[in-house]
Structure formats: structure tokens, C-alpha cells
Design a protein around this motif. Structure first.
Motif, short mmCIF file in Angstrom:
data_model
loop_
_atom_site.label_atom_id
_atom_site.label_comp_id
_atom_site.label_asym_id
_atom_site.label_seq_id
_atom_site.Cartn_x
_atom_site.Cartn_y
_atom_site.Cartn_z
N LEU A 147 0.84 -1.20 0.00
CA LEU A 147 0.00 0.00 0.00
C LEU A 147 0.88 1.24 0.00
O LEU A 147 1.60 1.49 0.97
CB LEU A 147 -0.90 -0.01 1.24
N GLY A 177 -0.41 4.42 -1.21
CA GLY A 177 -1.21 5.63 -1.43
C GLY A 177 -1.15 6.51 -0.20
O GLY A 177 -0.24 6.39 0.63
N GLU A 189 -4.52 4.45 -8.34
CA GLU A 189 -5.95 4.73 -8.22
C GLU A 189 -6.16 6.21 -8.54
O GLU A 189 -5.33 7.05 -8.19
CB GLU A 189 -6.48 4.35 -6.84
N GLY A 232 -8.52 4.53 0.07
CA GLY A 232 -8.29 3.96 1.39
C GLY A 232 -7.51 2.67 1.27
O GLY A 232 -7.22 2.19 0.17
N ASN A 268 2.11 -2.48 4.64
CA ASN A 268 2.11 -1.02 4.70
C ASN A 268 3.51 -0.60 4.28
O ASN A 268 4.49 -1.31 4.54
CB ASN A 268 1.84 -0.54 6.13
N SER A 269 3.61 0.57 3.68
CA SER A 269 4.91 0.93 3.11
C SER A 269 5.68 1.93 3.95
O SER A 269 6.69 2.46 3.52
CB SER A 269 4.68 1.53 1.72
N ASP A 270 5.22 2.18 5.17
CA ASP A 270 5.92 3.17 6.01
C ASP A 270 6.40 2.54 7.32
O ASP A 270 6.62 3.23 8.30
CB ASP A 270 4.99 4.36 6.30
N GLU A 283 -9.45 -0.42 15.25
CA GLU A 283 -8.54 0.55 14.65
C GLU A 283 -8.57 1.86 15.45
O GLU A 283 -9.63 2.42 15.69
CB GLU A 283 -8.92 0.79 13.19
N LYS A 284 -7.41 2.29 15.86
CA LYS A 284 -7.22 3.57 16.58
C LYS A 284 -8.25 3.79 17.70
O LYS A 284 -8.97 4.80 17.70
CB LYS A 284 -7.22 4.72 15.59
N ASN A 295 -1.32 -3.77 15.12
CA ASN A 295 -1.08 -4.22 13.74
C ASN A 295 0.22 -3.59 13.26
O ASN A 295 0.34 -2.38 13.14
CB ASN A 295 -2.26 -3.76 12.87
N GLU A 335 -8.80 -1.78 7.73
CA GLU A 335 -8.67 -2.05 9.16
C GLU A 335 -9.97 -1.79 9.91
O GLU A 335 -10.33 -2.52 10.83
CB GLU A 335 -7.54 -1.18 9.76
N ASP A 383 6.58 2.91 12.80
CA ASP A 383 5.83 3.50 11.70
C ASP A 383 6.45 4.87 11.47
O ASP A 383 6.40 5.74 12.33
CB ASP A 383 4.35 3.61 12.10
#
Ligand code: GDD
Ligand code: MG
Length: 324
Positions: free
Chosen positions: A6, A8, A77, A82, A102-104, A154-155, A167, A190, A213
């Protein structure tokens, strides 16, 4: 197995640098964050598919000029979908199961170990988890017997967090979960999808070591320190003619004669640090110029930033070409 990554999102917390480039291309400890993330993958991965959006063209161009050891493909996209929508949009031809990244997130984990865990446990999916004190910015999992995930929020507000296991952003899922994502609109994987999958058997792989992260300036610099400490930032030696302490990851054409360094510094290509200047715990992207006697600490400087002689930069994020 294929990996879906991911990439975006607008990287709002790393503006103004992310006005020009996606956050995944911000360098830490010698190379873009994304390339550290992908270090987790085994060489047997068949293909890496990037679900991209914001600045997809910049990412695509960078991937072409800095090839990875796997075949890669970008599926952009038109507007942000999302995490779930991005997955669905990029899922054509994905493997069963597939890796979701996730890419971060930089972590001390090998995807191969998570894949082995997933094969042992069976079930619909595996989420790698990391234990943190402050769960507020993350998705939180409650684990039951045999590390089965019984709840996922989530959060959550701290009082609603079911545990301290979050996660960690490396997951494995059966391909059929894609059918559960509604099409044609933005979807949070999520928030909207994962909780409804738990009844079918989702397991938590507890990671050790380090994890971060890198989505905010503070956490990006922390990620850099963790990578250097894990010897994942290259040789780390000081540029020629400089004094002080490393590690410093210096790109080609760096000039820093008679400058001094504190630990944990990334210097991009062609960075010049004039005599008497000091740089510490910072990221200086390509072409940055630091004037005589200036001081840069805890900062992230975008490409071609100019720091005036004798000026002090502390804890700032400066966008491409700015002067300070
Ligand atoms: N394709 C696409 N489209 N990707 C997106 C989009 C989008 O609209 N929005 C975000 N992404 C990508 C980001 O680039 C990042 O790699 C990943 O999806 C997660 O988005 P973040 O914006 O970084 O989310 P987060 O950090 O608040 O939370 C996520 O990561 C945590 C761990 O770092 C969640 O997955 C949490 O559950 C998790 O704990
Ligand atoms: Mg994030």
C-alpha cells in the motif's frame, strides 16, 4: 507468493516534503523508506504490486531507475480509495494467499517467518503484531488461545484498547478476502473489513526486536536511529575530512570537510556541509547546502534546501528548495 504494498495516502504528516514526493521515497539511513520496508521480503517473492495513488508517477519513475530484485508493477488509483479500496483496485492476478504490506513501517522481521507461521496456523489470515505502550495511532488486536485474534479495533481511545499489541503492517490473507471489500468507494481495510473476518480464523504473529511506523517527522528520525543501530544503514563512516561521531550514511559527491557530526545522519547525493557546521540526528536530501558554522539537529531537509551560514535548525521539516 505475491506481495501487495500500500503506497497511497498523502503523507500529510510529512508535509511540506510530501508536496513533491510520496513519503515512501523519503530516504532514511541510506535509502528510501520503501526500500528498507521491502528488505523484509524473501527473494522468492514472485511479484511486488504497488497500490499507489498520490504521486504515483514519481514512485513509478523511481522504481524504474532503482530496480528491485523482484518484478514490480504499479496500479494507481484515480482518487484515494483507502487501504481496502487500494487493495481491491490492485488485486488483479494476486496470489492465494498474498502478503499485504504497509509501506511506512520498518521492522526487525522476516516475511518468511510470518509466512511459515501462517502455514502452520492455517485460517484466513495472519497479522503481524508489535507491542507498544501508546496504542492510540494504531490498530489494536486482542489475542486468545493459540494467538487467535478475537477482537481488532482501529485507533481506539486508550480506555477501549483491548491490548498493547498493534497491527505492525505486515499481513498475509487468503485471496478471497478481496471479495469482501465493496467496490467503487473508499474503504478502510482495518476499520470496515478486518473485524468482520475474525470469526473465520485470523492469527497474530508476535514480533520482537524493533519496529516503527515512520509516518511522522519524529518517528521517521526514530526509524533512522533504529536502522543504523541494527547495522542496516550501510558502513556509516564519516565523510572525508569531517569530525565527530557517526553513523552517517553519505551518498555520492558529498562534501563535508571540517564539518562536525553527531550520530544518525543521512546525507543525499551532492550534499555540501561547509566548515564549522554541525549536523546530527537528521535527514538531508539530495543537493542540500549547509552554510558555514550552521547547526542542523533533528531536522528533515528536502532536496536542495539551503541553510544560511550560522543559522540554527532544530526539529524542522523543510520543503524542496527552501532557505532557512
Ligand atoms: N493505495 C492506497 N490508497 N494506499 C493508502 C491509502 C489509499 O487511499 N491510504 C493509506 N495508504 C497506505 C499508506 O501509504 C500506508 O503504507 C498504509 O496504507 C497505511 O496507511 P497510514 O496512513 O500510514 O495508516 P496508519 O499508520 O495511520 O495506520 C495503519 O498502520 C498502522 C501501523 O503502522 C493501520 O494499518 C494500523 O492498523 C496499523 O497499526
Ligand atoms: Mg502509517
Amino acid at each position: 507468493m505475491k506481495a501487495l504494498v500500500l503506497v497511497g495516502g498523502f503523507g500529510t504528516r510529512l508535509r511540506p516534503i510530501t508536496y513533491a514526493i510520496p513519503k515512501q521515497l523519503i530516504p532514511v539511513a541510506g535509502k528510501p523508506m520503501l526500500y528498507h520496508v521491502l528488505d523484509m521480503l524473501p527473494k522468492e517473492i514472485e511479484e511486488v504490486v504497488f497500490a499507489s495513488g498520490y504521486k504515483a508517477d514519481v514512485l513509478d519513475a523511481y522504481l524504474r531507475s532503482h530496480p528491485l530484485p523482484w518484478p514490480t508493477r504499479c496500479v494507481p488509483e484515480a482518487e484515494p480509495l483507502g487501504t481496502g479500496g487500494g487493495m481491491k483496485n490492485a488485486s488483479d492476478g494476486i496470489s492465494d494467499p498474498f502478503l499485504l504490506l504497509n509501506s511506512d513501517v520498518i521492522a526487525d522481521v522476516r516475511a518468511a517467518d510470518v509466512i511459515a507461521f501462517h502455514r502452520r496456523h492455517g485460517g484466513l489470515g495472519t497479522m503481524s503484531l508489535f507491542e507498544v505502550e501508546d496504542t492510540r495511532p494504531y490498530g489494536v488486536a486482542a489475542l486468545g488461545e493459540k494467538d487467535r485474534i478475537e477482537r481488532f479495533v482501529e485507533k481506539p481511545a486508550p480506555e477501549d484498547a483491548p491490548s498493547h499489541w498493534i497491527n505492525a503492517g505486515l499481513q498475509i490473507w487468503a485471496r478471497k478476502v478481496i471479495d469482501r471489500i465493496p467496490g467503487g468507494r473508499a474503504v478502510s481495510w482495518e476499520n470496515e473489513i478486518v473485524p468482520g473476518l475474525l470469526a473465520e480464523g485470523v492469527y497474530g504473529f508476535r514480533m520482537g526486536g524493533f519496529w516503527e511506523d515512520a509516518g511522522t517527522p519524529e518517528r521517521l528520525l526514530r526509524a533512522q536511529r533504529l536502522l543504523f543501530d541494527a547495522h542496516r544503514g550501510g558502513a556509516g563512516s564519516l565523510p572525508r575530512g569531517a569530525r565527530g561521531t557517526g553513523p552517517v550514511a553519505a551518498g555520492p559527491g558529498v562534501g563535508a570537510k571540517d564539518a562536525t557530526f553527531g550520530p544518525y545522519v543521512h546525507l543525499g547525493e551532492g550534499v555540501v556541509i561547509e566548515a564549522g557546521a554541525h549536523v546530527e540526528n537528521s535527514i538531508l536530501m539530495d543537493g542540500v547546502h549547509v552554510g558555514l558554522g550552521a547547526s542542523v539537529t533533528g531536522a528533515i531537509l528536502g532536496p536542495n534546501v539551503r541553510v544560511r551560514p550560522a543559522s540554527t535548525i532544530r526539529g524542522q521539516v523543510l520543503g524542496e528548495g527552501s532557505e532557512a
